[in-house]
Structures are given as C-alpha cells and as structure tokens.
Write a protein that holds these residues in place. Structure first.
Motif, PDB file in Angstrom:
ATOM      1  N   LYS A 198     -10.944  17.766  -7.806  1.00  0.00           N
ATOM      2  CA  LYS A 198     -12.203  17.781  -7.065  1.00  0.00           C
ATOM      3  C   LYS A 198     -12.925  19.086  -7.404  1.00  0.00           C
ATOM      4  O   LYS A 198     -12.518  20.152  -6.990  1.00  0.00           O
ATOM      5  N   GLY A 199     -13.973  18.980  -8.177  1.00  0.00           N
ATOM      6  CA  GLY A 199     -14.787  20.140  -8.499  1.00  0.00           C
ATOM      7  C   GLY A 199     -14.362  20.928  -9.720  1.00  0.00           C
ATOM      8  O   GLY A 199     -15.087  21.811 -10.151  1.00  0.00           O
ATOM      9  N   GLY A 200     -13.204  20.633 -10.266  1.00  0.00           N
ATOM     10  CA  GLY A 200     -12.743  21.401 -11.416  1.00  0.00           C
ATOM     11  C   GLY A 200     -12.698  20.611 -12.712  1.00  0.00           C
ATOM     12  O   GLY A 200     -12.285  21.118 -13.743  1.00  0.00           O
ATOM     13  N   MET A 201     -13.143  19.365 -12.658  1.00  0.00           N
ATOM     14  CA  MET A 201     -13.054  18.499 -13.846  1.00  0.00           C
ATOM     15  C   MET A 201     -13.971  18.959 -14.975  1.00  0.00           C
ATOM     16  O   MET A 201     -13.759  18.592 -16.119  1.00  0.00           O
ATOM     17  N   GLY A 248       0.192  14.031   0.938  1.00  0.00           N
ATOM     18  CA  GLY A 248      -0.559  13.089   1.764  1.00  0.00           C
ATOM     19  C   GLY A 248      -1.655  13.783   2.552  1.00  0.00           C
ATOM     20  O   GLY A 248      -2.790  13.306   2.622  1.00  0.00           O
ATOM     21  N   ILE A 249      -1.320  14.917   3.138  1.00  0.00           N
ATOM     22  CA  ILE A 249      -2.321  15.694   3.875  1.00  0.00           C
ATOM     23  C   ILE A 249      -3.413  16.177   2.924  1.00  0.00           C
ATOM     24  O   ILE A 249      -4.610  16.074   3.222  1.00  0.00           O
ATOM     25  N   PHE A 250      -3.024  16.685   1.767  1.00  0.00           N
ATOM     26  CA  PHE A 250      -3.975  17.165   0.756  1.00  0.00           C
ATOM     27  C   PHE A 250      -4.881  16.035   0.277  1.00  0.00           C
ATOM     28  O   PHE A 250      -6.096  16.211   0.152  1.00  0.00           O
ATOM     29  N   MET A 251      -4.287  14.882   0.036  1.00  0.00           N
ATOM     30  CA  MET A 251      -5.025  13.723  -0.462  1.00  0.00           C
ATOM     31  C   MET A 251      -6.129  13.311   0.509  1.00  0.00           C
ATOM     32  O   MET A 251      -7.250  13.007   0.102  1.00  0.00           O
ATOM     33  N   VAL A 252      -5.804  13.334   1.790  1.00  0.00           N
ATOM     34  CA  VAL A 252      -6.770  12.918   2.802  1.00  0.00           C
ATOM     35  C   VAL A 252      -7.803  14.017   3.071  1.00  0.00           C
ATOM     36  O   VAL A 252      -9.005  13.755   3.086  1.00  0.00           O
ATOM     37  N   THR A 253      -7.340  15.250   3.275  1.00  0.00           N
ATOM     38  CA  THR A 253      -8.251  16.317   3.694  1.00  0.00           C
ATOM     39  C   THR A 253      -9.063  16.906   2.551  1.00  0.00           C
ATOM     40  O   THR A 253     -10.250  17.193   2.728  1.00  0.00           O
ATOM     41  N   LEU A 313      -9.084  15.736  -1.034  1.00  0.00           N
ATOM     42  CA  LEU A 313      -9.637  14.758  -1.976  1.00  0.00           C
ATOM     43  C   LEU A 313     -10.420  13.647  -1.287  1.00  0.00           C
ATOM     44  O   LEU A 313     -11.153  12.913  -1.937  1.00  0.00           O
ATOM     45  N   GLY A 314     -10.243  13.488   0.009  1.00  0.00           N
ATOM     46  CA  GLY A 314     -10.973  12.473   0.758  1.00  0.00           C
ATOM     47  C   GLY A 314     -10.534  11.045   0.479  1.00  0.00           C
ATOM     48  O   GLY A 314     -11.297  10.108   0.664  1.00  0.00           O
ATOM     49  N   GLU A 315      -9.282  10.865   0.063  1.00  0.00           N
ATOM     50  CA  GLU A 315      -8.775   9.525  -0.215  1.00  0.00           C
ATOM     51  C   GLU A 315      -8.126   8.939   1.047  1.00  0.00           C
ATOM     52  O   GLU A 315      -7.532   9.664   1.832  1.00  0.00           O
ATOM     53  N   PRO A 316      -8.229   7.623   1.228  1.00  0.00           N
ATOM     54  CA  PRO A 316      -7.663   7.008   2.440  1.00  0.00           C
ATOM     55  C   PRO A 316      -6.153   6.801   2.336  1.00  0.00           C
ATOM     56  O   PRO A 316      -5.586   6.735   1.255  1.00  0.00           O
ATOM     57  N   VAL A 317      -5.525   6.696   3.502  1.00  0.00           N
ATOM     58  CA  VAL A 317      -4.103   6.357   3.596  1.00  0.00           C
ATOM     59  C   VAL A 317      -4.020   4.901   4.045  1.00  0.00           C
ATOM     60  O   VAL A 317      -4.795   4.462   4.885  1.00  0.00           O
ATOM     61  N   ASN A 318      -3.085   4.153   3.454  1.00  0.00           N
ATOM     62  CA  ASN A 318      -2.908   2.762   3.886  1.00  0.00           C
ATOM     63  C   ASN A 318      -1.436   2.496   4.178  1.00  0.00           C
ATOM     64  O   ASN A 318      -0.601   3.393   4.102  1.00  0.00           O
ATOM     65  N   TRP A 319      -1.122   1.256   4.498  1.00  0.00           N
ATOM     66  CA  TRP A 319       0.238   0.902   4.911  1.00  0.00           C
ATOM     67  C   TRP A 319       1.268   1.158   3.822  1.00  0.00           C
ATOM     68  O   TRP A 319       2.423   1.452   4.115  1.00  0.00           O
ATOM     69  N   ARG A 320       0.876   1.092   2.554  1.00  0.00           N
ATOM     70  CA  ARG A 320       1.831   1.334   1.469  1.00  0.00           C
ATOM     71  C   ARG A 320       2.301   2.786   1.462  1.00  0.00           C
ATOM     72  O   ARG A 320       3.459   3.066   1.143  1.00  0.00           O
ATOM     73  N   HIS A 321       1.408   3.705   1.804  1.00  0.00           N
ATOM     74  CA  HIS A 321       1.803   5.110   1.897  1.00  0.00           C
ATOM     75  C   HIS A 321       2.866   5.293   2.981  1.00  0.00           C
ATOM     76  O   HIS A 321       3.862   5.984   2.770  1.00  0.00           O
ATOM     77  N   ALA A 322       2.640   4.670   4.134  1.00  0.00           N
ATOM     78  CA  ALA A 322       3.608   4.764   5.240  1.00  0.00           C
ATOM     79  C   ALA A 322       4.945   4.137   4.840  1.00  0.00           C
ATOM     80  O   ALA A 322       6.005   4.690   5.120  1.00  0.00           O
ATOM     81  N   GLY A 323       4.910   2.992   4.171  1.00  0.00           N
ATOM     82  CA  GLY A 323       6.138   2.341   3.720  1.00  0.00           C
ATOM     83  C   GLY A 323       6.913   3.196   2.739  1.00  0.00           C
ATOM     84  O   GLY A 323       8.142   3.314   2.829  1.00  0.00           O
ATOM     85  N   ALA A 324       6.213   3.815   1.812  1.00  0.00           N
ATOM     86  CA  ALA A 324       6.873   4.686   0.829  1.00  0.00           C
ATOM     87  C   ALA A 324       7.509   5.885   1.525  1.00  0.00           C
ATOM     88  O   ALA A 324       8.636   6.282   1.190  1.00  0.00           O
TER      89      ALA A 324
END
Length: 112
Positions: free
Chosen positions: A23-26, A78-83, A85-96
């Motif tokens: 995010k921002g460094g590409m 997971g925290i980094f991804m959401v806060t 990168l702004g990506e959502p968490v879904n049920w597959r993340h919880a299952g993993a």
C-alpha cells in the motif's frame, strides 16, 4: 510469558517488513523496497532470536516454537490486513485460524 511477548513484537516488525510496500510503496524501485524491508527485518531478528532461545531453554521444542510463531504471525497479519491494507475478513480466515489453533493443541498435548 516472555517467549510469546517477544514473538508478538517480532511478528509485528516482520509483517511490516514483508507487506508495508503493498500500500503506497508499489511505485518505489524494488531494490529500495528490499533494502528498507531488510532494515525493518533487523529489528524482527532482535526479538525472534531471543524468543526462540528463551522458549527452547524453557522446554519448548523447535516444532512448538514454530507453530506458535505461525499462529502469532497469522493473527498479526490478519490485523494488518484489515487495518492497514483495508482487506475484508471472511469465514475462511476464521476456519484457517481454528485449524492452526488445532495444530498448537496437538503439539502441546501431553507436554510435560
């Protein structure tokens, strides 16, 4: 426990070292991003190496240390991804995550 606290801090540094540039460094040159990431990763090693030495000296096996580190790494990510990168968490993340917790349970089951 100092081992877990040190692993938490080391994984925060490593998550940023590996993923901050998404995010921002590409637009930065790859070599610059690599060098900046190495600089961040140096701090990760300053926490990870003592964490593993303390854990091992306390009776944890290398396998136990690695699985706990992976669970912590994915939790931090997971925290980094959401806060960040702004990506959502879904049920597959919880299952993993639940599967990883099962791995921890298996490695620590019956531990003396």
């Amino acid at each position: 426990m100092p081992t877990i606290a040190l692993l938490l801090v080391s994984n925060i540094f490593m998550t940023f070292a590996w993923y901050w540039h998404l995010k921002g460094g590409m637009t930065r040159p790859l070599l610059l991003v690599i060098l900046m990431s190495w600089g961040i990763a140096l701090f990760e090693y300053c926490f990870a190496v003592p964490a593993n030495r303390l854990g091992y000296a306390s009776g944890w096996s290398a396998g136990q240390l690695k699985v706990v580190q992976e669970v912590i790494a994915l939790g931090i990510f997971g925290i980094f991804m959401v806060t960040y990168l702004g990506e959502p968490v879904n049920w597959r993340h919880a299952g993993a995550f639940l599967c990883l917790m099962g791995a921890v349970a298996f490695l620590f089951w019956g531990r003396n």
